[in-house]
Design an enzyme around this catalytic site. Structure first.
Site, mmCIF file in Angstrom:
data_model
loop_
_atom_site.group_PDB
_atom_site.id
_atom_site.type_symbol
_atom_site.label_atom_id
_atom_site.label_comp_id
_atom_site.label_asym_id
_atom_site.label_seq_id
_atom_site.Cartn_x
_atom_site.Cartn_y
_atom_site.Cartn_z
ATOM 1 N N GLY A 64 10.159 -6.943 -2.928
ATOM 2 C CA GLY A 64 10.732 -7.610 -1.767
ATOM 3 C C GLY A 64 9.643 -8.264 -0.937
ATOM 4 N N GLN A 69 6.331 -11.964 6.574
ATOM 5 C CA GLN A 69 5.145 -11.538 5.825
ATOM 6 C C GLN A 69 4.333 -12.733 5.327
ATOM 7 O OE1 GLN A 69 7.425 -8.594 3.233
ATOM 8 N NE2 GLN A 69 5.439 -7.604 3.444
ATOM 9 N N CYS A 107 4.408 -1.350 0.891
ATOM 10 C CA CYS A 107 4.662 -2.657 1.505
ATOM 11 C C CYS A 107 3.506 -3.584 1.172
ATOM 12 C CB CYS A 107 4.795 -2.485 3.020
ATOM 13 S SG CYS A 107 5.131 -4.029 3.883
ATOM 14 N N LEU A 108 3.832 -4.806 0.799
ATOM 15 C CA LEU A 108 2.777 -5.765 0.447
ATOM 16 C C LEU A 108 1.861 -6.068 1.627
ATOM 17 C CD1 LEU A 108 4.830 -8.239 -1.786
ATOM 18 C CD2 LEU A 108 3.271 -6.426 -2.526
ATOM 19 N N HIS A 149 14.461 -2.092 3.743
ATOM 20 C CA HIS A 149 13.032 -2.269 4.036
ATOM 21 C C HIS A 149 12.762 -3.708 4.514
ATOM 22 C CE1 HIS A 149 8.600 -1.602 3.042
ATOM 23 N NE2 HIS A 149 8.666 -2.914 3.134
ATOM 24 N N GLU A 150 13.329 -4.680 3.806
ATOM 25 C CA GLU A 150 13.091 -6.086 4.178
ATOM 26 C C GLU A 150 13.825 -6.443 5.471
ATOM 27 O OE1 GLU A 150 10.679 -7.407 2.682
ATOM 28 O OE2 GLU A 150 10.705 -5.879 1.128
ATOM 29 N N HIS A 153 11.763 -5.591 8.310
ATOM 30 C CA HIS A 153 10.705 -6.579 8.593
ATOM 31 C C HIS A 153 11.196 -7.631 9.585
ATOM 32 C CE1 HIS A 153 7.190 -5.647 6.230
ATOM 33 N NE2 HIS A 153 7.893 -5.468 5.125
HETATM 34 CO CO CO Z 1 7.275 -4.521 3.421
#
Ligand code: CO
Length: 168
Positions: A64, A69, A107-108, A149-150, A153
């Protein structure tokens, strides 16, 4: 969101030479609540951005990636689980199950950190796809997890905010 340790690319150059880059923990963009996408902005340019996000997410071994991000403060994100991609615009979580589930998340934007997070097991969601069509779906397992999760964000929330003090 990521589930296993992957290499995080520093940047990707698009055809225009514009660079799409994943911003990291500490960047204020990750803490801002993102704005709704106007319907008139669901166009070819947004489609291209979503496709570039999918490419970047794959390179980073993620499942995701949210717009903030990559430094865009708008409400959209991409997901890919077991080869199926969802491009999600202006999402709403309209129902959550009472049953909760615990799963390890990454998380990226927070490379190398993996922690168990408790979230509702199932959710019902509403969003627009990249063609502006409304979708209503019931999600469970990985889809539910990654969507939540997204979605967080877009609200300026990171998964580390949801770790119980005992797991920190
Ligand atoms: Co993330």
């Amino acid at each position: 969101m990521i589930f296993n340790i992957g290499r995080v690319p520093s940047e990707k150059a698009s055809e225009k030479g514009r660079k799409m880059k994943i911003v990291l923990y500490g960047n204020p963009t990750l803490r801002k609540k993102s704005e709704q996408v106007e319907l008139s902005h669901i166009n070819d340019e947004l489609k291209k951005t979503l496709e570039e996000m999918v490419t970047l997410m794959r390179k980073a071994n993620g499942v995701g990636l949210a717009a903030n991000q990559i430094n865009i403060g708008k409400r959209f994100f991409v997901l890919e689980i077991e080869g199926t991609v969802k491009k999600v615009i202006n999402p709403e979580i309209v129902e959550t199950s009472e049953e909760m589930a615990e799963y390890e998340e990454g998380c990226l934007s927070i490379p190398g950190i993996y922690k168990k997070v408790v979230r509702p097991e199932k959710i019902k969601v509403k969003y627009l796809n990249e063609n502006g069509e409304e979708k209503v779906e019931e999600l469970e397992e990985m889809w539910s997890r990654a969507f939540q999760h997204e979605y967080d964000h877009l609200e300026g929330i990171l998964f580390t905010d949801r770790i119980s003090i005992l797991n920190k």
